[in-house]
Design an enzyme around this catalytic site. Structure first.
Site, short mmCIF file in Angstrom:
data_model
loop_
_atom_site.label_atom_id
_atom_site.label_comp_id
_atom_site.label_asym_id
_atom_site.label_seq_id
_atom_site.Cartn_x
_atom_site.Cartn_y
_atom_site.Cartn_z
CG ASP A 95 -0.33 -0.04 2.50
OD1 ASP A 95 0.88 0.21 2.57
OD2 ASP A 95 -1.02 -0.30 3.50
CB SER A 96 0.27 4.36 -1.44
OG SER A 96 -0.99 4.75 -0.86
N GLY A 97 0.78 4.28 1.90
CA GLY A 97 0.84 5.29 2.96
C GLY A 97 -0.42 6.14 2.99
N GLY A 98 -1.26 5.98 1.96
CA GLY A 98 -2.52 6.74 1.95
C GLY A 98 -3.38 6.41 3.16
CG ASP A 149 -5.49 6.48 -1.26
OD1 ASP A 149 -4.42 6.28 -0.66
OD2 ASP A 149 -6.55 5.91 -0.94
CD GLN A 196 -10.27 7.30 -1.18
OE1 GLN A 196 -11.33 7.27 -0.55
NE2 GLN A 196 -9.20 6.59 -0.80
N GLY A 223 -11.19 3.85 0.88
CA GLY A 223 -12.07 4.67 1.71
C GLY A 223 -13.38 4.01 2.08
CG ASP A 273 -5.81 -5.27 2.55
OD1 ASP A 273 -6.47 -4.55 1.75
OD2 ASP A 273 -5.43 -4.85 3.66
CB CYS A 311 -10.26 -26.99 9.60
SG CYS A 311 -8.98 -25.74 9.27
CB CYS A 313 -5.48 -24.91 9.85
SG CYS A 313 -6.10 -24.92 11.55
CB CYS A 316 -8.33 -27.95 12.70
SG CYS A 316 -9.27 -26.45 13.04
CG HIS A 342 -8.77 -22.03 12.51
ND1 HIS A 342 -9.16 -23.22 11.96
CD2 HIS A 342 -9.90 -21.28 12.65
CE1 HIS A 342 -10.47 -23.21 11.78
NE2 HIS A 342 -10.94 -22.04 12.19
#
Lengths: 381, 381
Positions: A95-98, A149, A196, A223, A273, A311, A313, A316, A342
């Site tokens: 990401d950009s710091g926005g 942004d 945005q 946003g 994300d 599961c 993982c 589990c 998990h």
């Protein structure tokens, strides 16, 4: 399909606005819809890269602001770039710091040229402009780099949103220029512009138009994870996602819960994300198809079952709920490690189910299961 | 060789007092000299049992006092015992709470019948007698159970040491009776008696005599890791270890650094436990054959080398010192996890080297390497 240098985006199936696709990058391909675990400071908390891979992670997110402060983007470049530094050879997005302009707003001054933030490490002033951010992200060396942004502090203050959105567009112009000058996709990085527009459908639509005026390898919706309610969020996504070019990846930033992801996939989003699975994992919360479990709950004291039957993982396949509860109660580090793994596995399984449902043309049939997972069902009480 | 029910101890090689042996338990065999990682609350901090196995762990230690408080020994028994509860199918040793009588002495009242401690969980009074401790350890279900001992607060106060040591012997009498009544070794657990005697050679020798008057599957040396200096510790070990029966395992409780382990192996000790590798790992310290490294040191900022060339641990095979330093500086959980694993691997490699040196009859040749590892060599500054 769009092929832009090493970046290709191949839509393999559609169901309404939703799509199942394959996004190629210089460090491998991602099957979408996909969830990117958050590795803010070049580490997904408590989980090694090879463990991420085993959990189904195909792409991770790292944070430009935090890594620029420590260890520094030049240091990361010296050490061979982010992939080598953190030992993850798959795709990375920075990401950009926005987002920090938004989240650290009390400590941030925005002007037309850029923003001055405070360092969370030592309090020093940190200057971010579109050109500086593009350099930082180039030094870090991620596959996908986000434009700088300006996310408005209050998504329902129209004047403020209009101002921040227009600034985002002017900054994107400068980001795109800097990125092209560094070689564009041929430089090994895909620039994504960020839409945005706050809670206003017309401003969202205008922002889509302004952002997609740049021919970029992908686009993001920003946003929408800044404190507004779920209805407003869905509305903002619905206003933006279907208008973005169908042949480029669409990334919804910072969202969210399984149901948020499902709704956004329905609206045509491909990439996500969020800190939800990792942060909840550190706070004794486990996601399951039966709802979220709070492992500190006394009802798990004698529960010899795994978190979730079936599961695969590391939590589990090896441990009972009773043992995991004990680890949580005792404040053992292993609780955070296991619940994080998990939850990541659960999120990746959710995305895989959504992808399969798109391919099978039966996405809506998944809604009941996702809503059940979302809830604090009987199992959680 | 001694075979006591499911417990056999086979000495395979000797070099002076030192021995290389094989200790069999109902949950598998341990090649000695061996180091047991500390899993106080049924978890070696940050490391899964399958990871322990891969690091070379053959036996782990858990803490009766802490587990009796939470989740409770009855709860552990209900859930199938400690092995099943924590997912470790190898041998386990439980200490007896004797160490907590020492470490929590400000909150503890010792009388002839037993000791009343305070719960670190809720402050409640907790009663420990030989009979109670034998029951708690039976419920937990470890392979080796330690007798309740009274470790004197001040190892150089002769009157106090003599009193506590005599009480330890009387308590052992009661522990041994309770253990025999529960079936002895046929019950699946080996009781180890604990030698006390503080810093006094004659009291150590008397304690060996009193403790070995009981025909037990193994013996331990206690009260030697309680703040005294290294010279005093070695002297206490030298006064006790060679006098213990040669055909039973000898366990030195709570010790220590690589050099401490080496000296004790020379004196004939077989088993060790200590928080050193795990606690140091959580505090940015890595053990190497070149000395201990403090990963927060600025000299590692650009260091692309692994912690230790040739180490096969998850940290060394994947990450640079520069990255590990970054994780330490950023306070990332993964730093603790990785350094803990490296340190455990290092301790197990040390023990394997000592074992091989005993077999080859060249133990003293290892001293220089161990002393180098022990130091804060050039690499650490």
């Amino acid at each position: 399909m769009t092929s832009a240098g090493p970046f290709a985006f191949r839509v393999e199936a559609r169901a309404g606005e939703a799509r199942a696709a394959r996004f190629e990058t210089p460090h491998g391909a991602v099957s979408t819809p996909a969830f990117m675990p958050v590795g803010t400071r070049a580490s997904v908390k408590g989980v090694r890269p090879d463990e991420l891979r085993a959990l189904g992670t195909e792409m991770v997110l790292c944070n430009t602001y935090h890594l620029a402060l420590r260890p520094g983007s030049e240091r990361v470049a010296e050490l061979g770039g982010l992939h080598r530094f953190m030992g993850w050879d798959g795709p990375i997005l920075t990401d950009s710091g926005g987002y920090q302009i938004f989240s650290l707003q009390a400590l941030t001054a925005v002007d037309e040229d850029g923003a001055t933030l405070r360092s969370v490490v030592d309090g020093a002033a940190v200057r971010f402009t579109p050109e500086i951010v593009m350099r930082l992200e180039r030094e870090l060396g991620a596959d996908v780099v986000m434009a700088l942004d300006h996310c408005p502090a209050d998504p329902v203050d129209r004047a403020q949103v209009a101002d921040a959105t227009a600034r985002t567009h002017r900054w994107l112009e400068r980001c795109a220029r800097a990125w092209r000058e560094a070689g564009g996709v041929a430089g090994g990085q895909a620039l994504f512009g960020i839409v945005q527009g706050g809670a206003f459908d017309d401003l969202r639509a205008q922002s889509v138009e302004a952002v997609t005026a740049h021919d970029l390898p992908g686009y993001a919706i920003g946003g929408v994870s800044v404190g507004e309610d779920r209805v407003a969020m869905r509305r903002a996504v619905a206003a933006a996602a279907p208008r973005l070019p169908g042949d480029r990846p669409r990334y919804l930033m910072g969202v969210g819960t399984p149901l948020d992801l499902f709704e956004a996939v329905l609206a045509g989003v491909d990439l996500f994300d969020c800190v939800t699975p990792t942060r909840h994992g550190r706070n004794h919360q486990a996601f399951t198809w039966e709802g979220r479990l709070n492992l500190r709950n006394a009802r798990f004291e004698r529960d010899a079952a795994p978190l979730e039957e079936g599961c695969d993982c590391p939590a589990c396949t090896r441990f009972s709920r009773a043992y995991l509860r004990h680890l949580c109660q005792a404040g053992e580090m292993l609780a955070a490690v296991l619940l994080t793994q998990h939850n990541l596995r659960f999120f990746h399984r959710c995305m895989a189910e959504m992808r399969a449902a798109v391919v099978a043309g039966r996405l809506e049939e998944l809604r009941a299961r996702i809503e059940r997972a979302q809830g604090r069902g009987a199992a959680a009480e």
